[in-house]
Scaffold this motif. Structure first.
Motif, PDB file in Angstrom:
ATOM      1  N   ILE A 179       0.827  -1.203   0.000  1.00 63.38           N
ATOM      2  CA  ILE A 179       0.000   0.000   0.000  1.00 63.38           C
ATOM      3  C   ILE A 179       0.865   1.258   0.000  1.00 63.38           C
ATOM      4  N   VAL A 180       2.153   1.099   0.253  1.00 64.13           N
ATOM      5  CA  VAL A 180       3.067   2.254   0.237  1.00 64.13           C
ATOM      6  C   VAL A 180       2.939   3.040  -1.073  1.00 64.13           C
ATOM      7  N   GLY A 181       2.575   2.375  -2.166  1.00 66.51           N
ATOM      8  CA  GLY A 181       2.413   3.062  -3.452  1.00 66.51           C
ATOM      9  C   GLY A 181       1.300   4.093  -3.431  1.00 66.51           C
ATOM     10  N   GLN A 182       0.366   3.948  -2.477  1.00 68.18           N
ATOM     11  CA  GLN A 182      -0.740   4.916  -2.386  1.00 68.18           C
ATOM     12  C   GLN A 182      -0.539   5.906  -1.237  1.00 68.18           C
ATOM     13  N   MET A 183       0.625   5.851  -0.588  1.00 67.84           N
ATOM     14  CA  MET A 183       0.945   6.791   0.500  1.00 67.84           C
ATOM     15  C   MET A 183       1.827   7.894  -0.077  1.00 67.84           C
ATOM     16  N   ASN A 184       1.180   8.910  -0.627  1.00 69.06           N
ATOM     17  CA  ASN A 184       1.940   9.906  -1.386  1.00 69.06           C
ATOM     18  C   ASN A 184       1.920  11.313  -0.802  1.00 69.06           C
ATOM     19  N   GLU A 185       1.217  11.477   0.322  1.00 67.13           N
ATOM     20  CA  GLU A 185       1.218  12.797   0.957  1.00 67.13           C
ATOM     21  C   GLU A 185       1.073  12.636   2.463  1.00 67.13           C
ATOM     22  N   VAL A 186       1.558  13.657   3.194  1.00 70.36           N
ATOM     23  CA  VAL A 186       1.448  13.657   4.655  1.00 70.36           C
ATOM     24  C   VAL A 186       0.091  14.245   5.028  1.00 70.36           C
ATOM     25  N   ARG A 187      -0.712  13.452   5.749  1.00 71.22           N
ATOM     26  CA  ARG A 187      -2.037  13.919   6.179  1.00 71.22           C
ATOM     27  C   ARG A 187      -2.204  13.609   7.660  1.00 71.22           C
ATOM     28  N   PRO A 188      -3.027  14.393   8.351  1.00 73.37           N
ATOM     29  CA  PRO A 188      -3.319  14.032   9.743  1.00 73.37           C
ATOM     30  C   PRO A 188      -4.138  12.739   9.797  1.00 73.37           C
ATOM     31  N   VAL A 189      -4.042  12.027  10.914  1.00 68.93           N
ATOM     32  CA  VAL A 189      -4.799  10.787  11.086  1.00 68.93           C
ATOM     33  C   VAL A 189      -6.282  11.008  10.813  1.00 68.93           C
ATOM     34  N   ALA A 190      -6.827  12.139  11.283  1.00 71.84           N
ATOM     35  CA  ALA A 190      -8.266  12.386  11.117  1.00 71.84           C
ATOM     36  C   ALA A 190      -8.644  12.448   9.641  1.00 71.84           C
ATOM     37  N   ALA A 191      -7.755  12.993   8.805  1.00 70.12           N
ATOM     38  CA  ALA A 191      -8.037  13.073   7.368  1.00 70.12           C
ATOM     39  C   ALA A 191      -7.995  11.682   6.736  1.00 70.12           C
ATOM     40  N   VAL A 192      -7.055  10.854   7.188  1.00 70.36           N
ATOM     41  CA  VAL A 192      -6.989   9.476   6.682  1.00 70.36           C
ATOM     42  C   VAL A 192      -8.274   8.735   7.068  1.00 70.36           C
ATOM     43  N   MET A 193      -8.678   8.878   8.321  1.00 65.45           N
ATOM     44  CA  MET A 193      -9.888   8.181   8.783  1.00 65.45           C
ATOM     45  C   MET A 193     -11.109   8.677   8.027  1.00 65.45           C
ATOM     46  N   ASP A 194     -11.149   9.958   7.755  1.00 68.46           N
ATOM     47  CA  ASP A 194     -12.269  10.527   7.013  1.00 68.46           C
ATOM     48  C   ASP A 194     -12.329   9.921   5.607  1.00 68.46           C
ATOM     49  N   GLU A 195     -11.162   9.808   4.957  1.00 66.28           N
ATOM     50  CA  GLU A 195     -11.138   9.213   3.617  1.00 66.28           C
ATOM     51  C   GLU A 195     -11.547   7.751   3.681  1.00 66.28           C
ATOM     52  N   LEU A 196     -11.087   7.043   4.720  1.00 61.67           N
ATOM     53  CA  LEU A 196     -11.427   5.620   4.847  1.00 61.67           C
ATOM     54  C   LEU A 196     -12.939   5.438   4.965  1.00 61.67           C
ATOM     55  N   THR A 197     -13.580   6.253   5.793  1.00 67.46           N
ATOM     56  CA  THR A 197     -15.014   6.056   6.033  1.00 67.46           C
ATOM     57  C   THR A 197     -15.843   6.566   4.854  1.00 67.46           C
ATOM     58  N   ARG A 198     -15.476   7.729   4.306  1.00 62.67           N
ATOM     59  CA  ARG A 198     -16.213   8.237   3.147  1.00 62.67           C
ATOM     60  C   ARG A 198     -15.985   7.351   1.925  1.00 62.67           C
ATOM     61  N   GLY A 199     -14.752   6.943   1.738  1.00 61.96           N
ATOM     62  CA  GLY A 199     -14.435   6.078   0.601  1.00 61.96           C
ATOM     63  C   GLY A 199     -15.145   4.741   0.711  1.00 61.96           C
ATOM     64  N   PHE A 200     -15.266   4.246   1.945  1.00 62.96           N
ATOM     65  CA  PHE A 200     -16.036   3.018   2.174  1.00 62.96           C
ATOM     66  C   PHE A 200     -17.484   3.224   1.743  1.00 62.96           C
ATOM     67  N   GLU A 201     -18.077   4.339   2.182  1.00 61.48           N
ATOM     68  CA  GLU A 201     -19.483   4.604   1.844  1.00 61.48           C
ATOM     69  C   GLU A 201     -19.680   4.740   0.335  1.00 61.48           C
ATOM     70  N   GLN A 202     -18.734   5.412  -0.324  1.00 59.24           N
ATOM     71  CA  GLN A 202     -18.840   5.573  -1.781  1.00 59.24           C
ATOM     72  C   GLN A 202     -18.731   4.224  -2.487  1.00 59.24           C
ATOM     73  N   ALA A 203     -17.831   3.373  -1.991  1.00 57.81           N
ATOM     74  CA  ALA A 203     -17.679   2.048  -2.606  1.00 57.81           C
ATOM     75  C   ALA A 203     -18.963   1.238  -2.428  1.00 57.81           C
ATOM     76  N   VAL A 204     -19.579   1.341  -1.259  1.00 57.72           N
ATOM     77  CA  VAL A 204     -20.831   0.613  -1.020  1.00 57.72           C
ATOM     78  C   VAL A 204     -21.932   1.156  -1.930  1.00 57.72           C
ATOM     79  N   ALA A 205     -21.979   2.481  -2.093  1.00 56.85           N
ATOM     80  CA  ALA A 205     -22.975   3.082  -2.989  1.00 56.85           C
ATOM     81  C   ALA A 205     -22.774   2.567  -4.417  1.00 56.85           C
ATOM     82  N   ARG A 206     -21.509   2.476  -4.829  1.00 57.43           N
ATOM     83  CA  ARG A 206     -21.197   1.986  -6.168  1.00 57.43           C
ATOM     84  C   ARG A 206     -21.642   0.519  -6.328  1.00 57.43           C
ATOM     85  N   LEU A 207     -21.379  -0.292  -5.303  1.00 59.01           N
ATOM     86  CA  LEU A 207     -21.796  -1.701  -5.354  1.00 59.01           C
ATOM     87  C   LEU A 207     -23.318  -1.813  -5.421  1.00 59.01           C
TER      88      LEU A 207
END
Lengths: 370, 370
Positions: free
Chosen positions: A332-360
């Protein structure tokens, strides 16, 4: 993002974050996940106790966990010095030669920095467990093998769930037989000690093997769609390690290493025995390459290899030798391309999860109409 | 299970099934997926033409595809005999020695059965393309590198989409630049030629790299939850190969091999160069082990290795030498434990997909209520 396991633990999102840094672990917990502090880098239990006290203040009663490394095989009454004496001189010469070739300076007298092999010794790991159970942890995780029965029992008496990493269904079944509560199914893609089986195959296989025990998906997970994939495979949560290495809260001291991580592609890791004697995925460096090369004396079995290279790795980390410095990290290091706070990572994880579920849902619904 | 790509192709489910057997390919298409017949085993274009005629009758106008192996590098005017002459005698002796050690009989005079290396030669592959484009195929897939520009152009003129397999984002970008329509992102878990990057990491990486081209997820996919995971990662469909090897319609001639596949676990495969000279995942056998062993002369580059072992593999397949017989297959082999008709597999894939999506909705909805 809730599952029976996340509800049992009282966390908002079924995201488990493994990290060697207390500030990162606390931030993961505050962001609604479960921060798990890796204890292996603590040589002294007192230092771990101090950091857990700090985390208690930071987490405000929200749940967190501790990860210890309990040796798979118990070796009674053997000291570090006795184990050191088992290392062949040829191997020591090979290490000296590599450091000299790259001009890596000696450490100042009395200083031994960085990653400490002593965290791997059972007596040290037990002192970590003692300290952890004196704190309000909710999860005790073990990275290598099931903890000994008495440790599992003490954890359960303290109301602490015990998790253990597994790289195969057989491995997971041994954990289940030992009384583990949660199995972390860690695929080939993952950083650190990892097996041959990819996450896509391993997670459902382990979930079936240990049913009804909850399974966490690990390996190759660092974005919301990957969280959705891990949960689709039957996991009750996801276990992420690598993605936290480059967060803003990371206490990684080397700017050189951070830059290497941000620049690395998914193909820039290698499963190498050079770190501990067992295959562990890490950044590919000239150090890992030379251990796999024609002039290599071969790696030693655990724990000898770790002892052999401990000081060398400290020197490489301290002086940030660019071509040699590395760290355990997954593809996954290939997708670690910028420094972000933990809260921003968690936000992307949860929103991205929801978007993926919507797509499914969109993909599934079209089928119903068709 | 519909995506823009599945609608473009006119298939009910975004499931692409690669198989060397016409009966299996036709059954996949009839079950609502897109059957893709592998042409590489056909030495003679006439045999392929005959089987495609048969498929036309079976598919009743439903779409299917053909997979050809076009060599990545074009070698002009070189004959099989000239290439054969480049094989060192030591390697030939090693092959003879292994066969003798296991008592594998010679083939009867004039008989050369099983897997034929000639399918790998460009002139043969081009004859496959000619035959395929004379049939109402909807998809032309290429397992090794992009097809030459004139082949892509002819396919497009015939209204045929062109797909190519990729094991890295760079590889996928080259396909996109060559004018490919669909990239099959094939992870480390997959059977056959496959790279180092796991499906969980590779699919989103390639989807981002070639956007807006559609991507199919491949590697480690054989059940409904794995289909959901592959689609969650951003794919517009899934590409399955291994899972069809043990279906009822499979024309696999060896009962010994079928039993080995049904019994194998996910850890019983190996990425070995012994088949073609490039790393290809396959059942681990004494044959693959000896090529990786201490007495091995090392494998030869493609296409020499394939030519070197072609007759040996025919003998092993014909006489079903239990300890040597194998086949390309992915880690999903661990979940291939019973013989089922294609329709039953497709039914499990689509129902399992729907159940996984329902489960993800449950996980996501709990978060909203919380």
């Amino acid at each position: 993002m809730r599952t029976p396991l996340s509800e049992q633990l009282g966390i908002e999102h079924a995201v488990f974050g493994f990290t060697p840094f207390p500030a990162v672990a606390a931030a993961i917990t505050r962001a609604g996940g479960l921060g798990v502090l890796g204890a292996v880098r603590y040589g002294e239990a007192e230092a771990l106790a101090k950091d857990l006290d700090w985390m208690d203040a930071q987490c405000g009663g929200l749940p967190y966990g501790v990860d210890v490394v309990m040796p798979a095989k118990k070796v009674e009454g053997v000291t570090v010095e006795q184990v050191e004496a088992m290392i062949p001189e040829g191997h020591r010469a090979f290490v000296r030669e590599q450091l000299a070739r790259h001009g890596v300076p000696e450490l100042p007298e009395g200083q031994r920095g960085g990653w400490r092999i002593t965290g791997w010794m059972e007596e040290v790991a037990r002192s970590h467990v003692d300290v952890a159970l004196e704190h309000p942890i909710k999860l005790l995780a073990s990275a290598l093998g099931s903890p000994p029965p008495d440790v599992i029992q003490r954890a359960h008496e303290a109301g602490v769930l015990v998790a253990a990493l597994a790289g195969s269904a057989r491995h997971a079944e041994r954990h289940a037989a030992a009384g583990i509560d949660i199995v972390v199914a860690q695929g080939h893609e993952a950083g650190g000690h990892t097996g041959e089986i990819g996450t896509m195959v391993l997670v459902p296989e382990i979930a079936a093997a240990v049913d009804p025990l909850p399974v966490l998906a690990a390996g190759g997970i660092g974005t919301g769609p990957q969280v959705a994939a891990g949960l689709a495979l039957g996991a009750q949560g996801v276990w992420l390690g690598s993605v936290w290495l480059t967060v803003a809260e990371s206490e990684m001291t080397s700017p050189v290493l951070r830059r290497k991580l941000l620049a690395a592609g998914s193909g820039d890791t290698v499963r190498s025995r050079s770190l501990t004697g067992k295959p562990a995925r890490q950044l590919r460096t000239e150090w890992t390459e030379v251990w796999d090369g024609a002039e290599s004396p071969g790696t030693l079995p655990m724990p000898l290899q770790g002892l052999l290279v401990a000081d060398a790795l400290s020197r490489i980390q301290t002086y940030e030798t660019p071509e040699l410095i590395g760290t355990p990290v997954g593809q996954i290091v290939g997708q670690m391309n910028e420094v972000r706070p933990v809260a921003a990572v968690m936000d992307e994880l949860t929103r991205g999860f929801e978007q993926a579920v919507a797509r499914l849902n969109h993909i599934a619904r079209k089928g119903e109409q068709g």
